[in-house]
Each structure stands twice: as C-alpha cells, then as structure tokens.
Design a protein around this motif. Structure first.
Motif, mmCIF file in Angstrom:
data_model
loop_
_atom_site.group_PDB
_atom_site.id
_atom_site.type_symbol
_atom_site.label_atom_id
_atom_site.label_comp_id
_atom_site.label_asym_id
_atom_site.label_seq_id
_atom_site.Cartn_x
_atom_site.Cartn_y
_atom_site.Cartn_z
ATOM 1 N N THR A 86 1.240 -1.070 -0.085
ATOM 2 C CA THR A 86 -0.308 0.253 0.130
ATOM 3 C C THR A 86 0.856 1.524 0.001
ATOM 4 O O THR A 86 2.042 1.235 0.650
ATOM 5 C CB THR A 86 -0.767 0.407 1.245
ATOM 6 O OG1 THR A 86 -0.170 0.283 2.254
ATOM 7 C CG2 THR A 86 -1.519 -1.118 1.511
ATOM 8 N N ALA B 61 -4.969 3.965 0.870
ATOM 9 C CA ALA B 61 -5.313 2.519 1.139
ATOM 10 C C ALA B 61 -4.204 1.740 0.484
ATOM 11 O O ALA B 61 -4.816 0.429 -0.145
ATOM 12 C CB ALA B 61 -6.863 2.840 1.517
ATOM 13 N N ARG B 62 -4.394 2.683 -0.974
ATOM 14 C CA ARG B 62 -4.599 1.628 -2.695
ATOM 15 C C ARG B 62 -3.119 1.155 -2.837
ATOM 16 O O ARG B 62 -1.985 1.360 -1.819
ATOM 17 C CB ARG B 62 -3.666 2.902 -3.835
ATOM 18 C CG ARG B 62 -4.924 4.077 -4.025
ATOM 19 C CD ARG B 62 -6.688 2.863 -4.552
ATOM 20 N NE ARG B 62 -6.194 2.182 -5.961
ATOM 21 C CZ ARG B 62 -6.337 2.834 -7.015
ATOM 22 N NH1 ARG B 62 -7.149 4.013 -6.877
ATOM 23 N NH2 ARG B 62 -6.088 2.464 -7.729
ATOM 24 N N VAL B 63 -3.049 -0.008 -3.933
ATOM 25 C CA VAL B 63 -2.160 -0.924 -3.171
ATOM 26 C C VAL B 63 -1.138 -0.559 -4.895
ATOM 27 O O VAL B 63 -1.738 -0.357 -5.757
ATOM 28 C CB VAL B 63 -2.419 -2.632 -3.548
ATOM 29 C CG1 VAL B 63 -1.541 -3.221 -3.371
ATOM 30 C CG2 VAL B 63 -3.621 -2.745 -2.082
#
Length: 365
Positions: A43, A83-85
């Motif tokens: 993340t 929160a983005r991967v």
C-alpha cells in the motif's frame, strides 16, 4: 514462519502461539526498544510510513522546514490514497488524484495548485524510494510517470511596494512591535529571504556557532548583533549558500531602526519574539498579517513578497539587472526577472521613445 508438516490442529495452534510470543518479545526489545520499521505491504500508506522511518531515507537528510513540507504532502497522500495498492495504480489514477488534490477545500474557495504539485512530487519520491528498496512495482510505476508533466502553480505576481513597506514599519512602531518593523525593513531593503532574517529553530546542536539554545532546540541564523562589525552584515544565504556582504548604513529604511535599539539590547538575534528569544516562523507570519492588516496592506501580499518588492523597486529605478541578481544572490541571471513584478516605468519609456521617433504624419498631428 513455515510450520512443520503433519502437525495436528492443536500443535499448529500451539506453534502459532509460541511464534507470536517470540514476536512480541522481539518487538519489545528491538534496537533498544526503538519502534520497528513499518513492513511494506504494497500500500501507499506503508510506503509513506517506511519512507519516514527508514534510517537511509532522504527524509532524514533534509532541513527541518523541508521535512515539514514533506510531512504536509505525506498527510495529504495518506489521507486520500493511502489504502491504494501500488501494483493496481495507473497513470490515469494519478492524474485524477492530482486534480482532486488541487481542487478547492470547499465551494467558493480558490483552487490549490501548489498542494497538488507538492503531493504528486512527493508521490514520485515515494515510488523512487520503494524501488531503491527493491520493490519492482514501485519502479515500474515511477517509470510510467517519468514523462508525465503536471501543471506547476503559477509564479506569484504580488509584491510589497515601497509605500506598503513604509506603512508596515510605521504601524509596527505604533503598535510597539519594533522587531517586526526591523524584520520587514530588512527583508525589503536587503532583498533577503525570510529565513535569512529570522533564522531557524531546529533540534539541539550545542556545537553550532553563534546559536541560541533553549530546551531541546537550537536557533541558528546570521542576522545577529554580533555579526554586524562596522554595521556590515556578512552571511551565507540559506538557500544557495552564496556569500554576501551588506553595508547596512546604505539602507535608509533599515539603518535608523537598528540604531534606535539601545546598546544593552543588542545581543543575540536581531529579530526577537516571545520571552526575548529569536522569533519563530509561525509567530512571525501571524504577527506580520496582523500588522499588515492594520496598515491597510491586502492579504494577497505576503511577507516573502518584500523580496520581490525590493527587486522591482531597484529595476524601476534603473539598476542594472546583473547588479540586482548579485544583490538577490542569484547565480543564474535567468532567475532574476521572476522577482520583478511590474515594469510601468520601462514600458512608458519605450512608448515615449517610439512615439517621438515616428514621422509627423504618423503622430496624428
């Protein structure tokens, strides 16, 4: 931890409890009870935290004020896209994030292009750091972003005029804020950055020369009373480290203010704040705005605009651009025109010369 094969459920549970207890003991004793590094889990949030914690990160190599700007941008990134991967992020995602970061804080408020530009620059730095740690997905995304250009915030067009500088100084003196009058007069006359005038507070450093120590902090700066032999100020500028010397007696807005300070008060920093200590940046900005409003100076004019105001006044007075660049301590002459906000006198002179050189019939006579 890889567990042995053929274990029963009870044995697996016991092994997991044992390994968990060992982990807790390791965390408690890690590096003398120091907090262990965040584990990168793909993340952006974990990458941001690791960038701030890792001992080899450039986060620990920059100055305190730069680190503060890093933290501001990292907070924006973490709160919005943390929160983005990384493997699932596309260039189109980042273009959308950039637009969102630069949108107004609320309806009716102005856009925030600097916030967006700083955040996307910080994101690039995070990805390069992740790649340096061996995470290939970070390097791949950084490479895809390499040729993408994001709009920079426009250059400031405001300046502090001579009239505004004079009004500020007069109002500051009326309010009993002599040090603020000196600070703004010095910025305008010497055309120095704010940090060169008020110095900087940072972590304790007992070896710093000419410093002021207070608790676990140390103030360093060149605008000190002990650094004015013969009323000459010698310093290395905060940004370019260029050496420069000013004969303070040559600046009519500043010198009388310095002379008015009683001899027994001429110690330490010249611009002081609370408790007689060197003024802090936040206090300086707050007091500047209060006095500026009392002097009728619009909020669009910032303390930093006094530097551009001095350069503009010099140019309008006919000073050579190379001399102005030297006074601003610019090593690149192309930088100097950005500080010259208006050229009414020059454009008027060009118009006069053009008109006077035209044939009579073209003059409308």
């Amino acid at each position: 931890m890889r567990l042995a094969e053929g274990l029963s459920e009870e044995q697996i549970a016991a092994a997991c409890r044992d390994h968990t207890e060992r982990l807790r003991e390791w965390i408690a004793t890690f590096a003398g009870n120091e907090r262990p590094l965040t584990v990168y889990d793909g993340t952006i949030l974990s990458l941001s935290r690791l960038f701030q914690e890792h001992p080899d990160s450039s986060f620990h190599e920059v100055k305190a004020n730069t680190r503060k700007s890093y933290v501001d941008s990292l907070k924006v990134i973490e709160a919005t896209v943390g929160a983005r991967v990384v493997p699932g992020v596309t260039v189109l995602d980042i273009k959308r994030w950039f637009r969102n970061w630069g949108s107004p804080a609320e309806e009716g408020k102005p856009p925030r292009p600097k916030r967006a530009h700083d955040a996307v620059s910080m994101l690039r730095q995070l990805l390069r750091f992740g790649h340096a740690l061996g995470y290939d997905e970070c390097g791949a995304l950084a490479e895809r972003l390499k040729n993408l250009r994001f709009q920079r915030p426009g250059a400031r067009e405001e300046e502090m005029s001579l009239g505004q500088a004079v009004a500020f100084i007069a109002r500051a003196l009326e309010l009993g804020e002599r040090d603020m009058a000196i600070g703004v007069a010095a910025q305008f006359e010497l055309m120095l950055r704010q940090k060169d005038i008020i110095g900087e507070w940072g972590p304790a450093n007992l070896e710093a020369s000419g410093a002021v120590h207070h608790g676990d902090e140390t103030w360093t700066g060149a605008f000190r009373w002990d650094n004015l032999p013969g009323w000459r100020l010698r310093l290395r500028t905060s940004k370019t480290k260029a050496r420069t010397v000013f004969d303070l007696q040559s600046y009519p807005l500043l010198f009388p203010l310095l002379e008015s300070v009683p001899h027994d008060e001429r110690t330490g920093a010249i611009v002081k704040g609370e408790h007689g200590l060197p003024v802090r940046e936040r206090s300086y900005r707050k007091w500047f705005r209060q006095i500026a409003r009392a002097a009728g100076i619009p909020d669009s004019v910032w303390s930093m605009d006094s530097r551009a105001g001095g350069a503009t006044e010099a140019f309008e007075a006919g000073a050579d651009i190379r001399a102005i660049a030297a006074h601003l301590t610019h090593s690149n002459l192309a930088t100097t025109p950005r500080y010259i906000r208006k050229t009414e006198k020059q454009t008027a002179e060009v118009a006069r010369i053009r008109a006077s050189s035209r044939p009579t019939e073209a003059k409308g006579e």
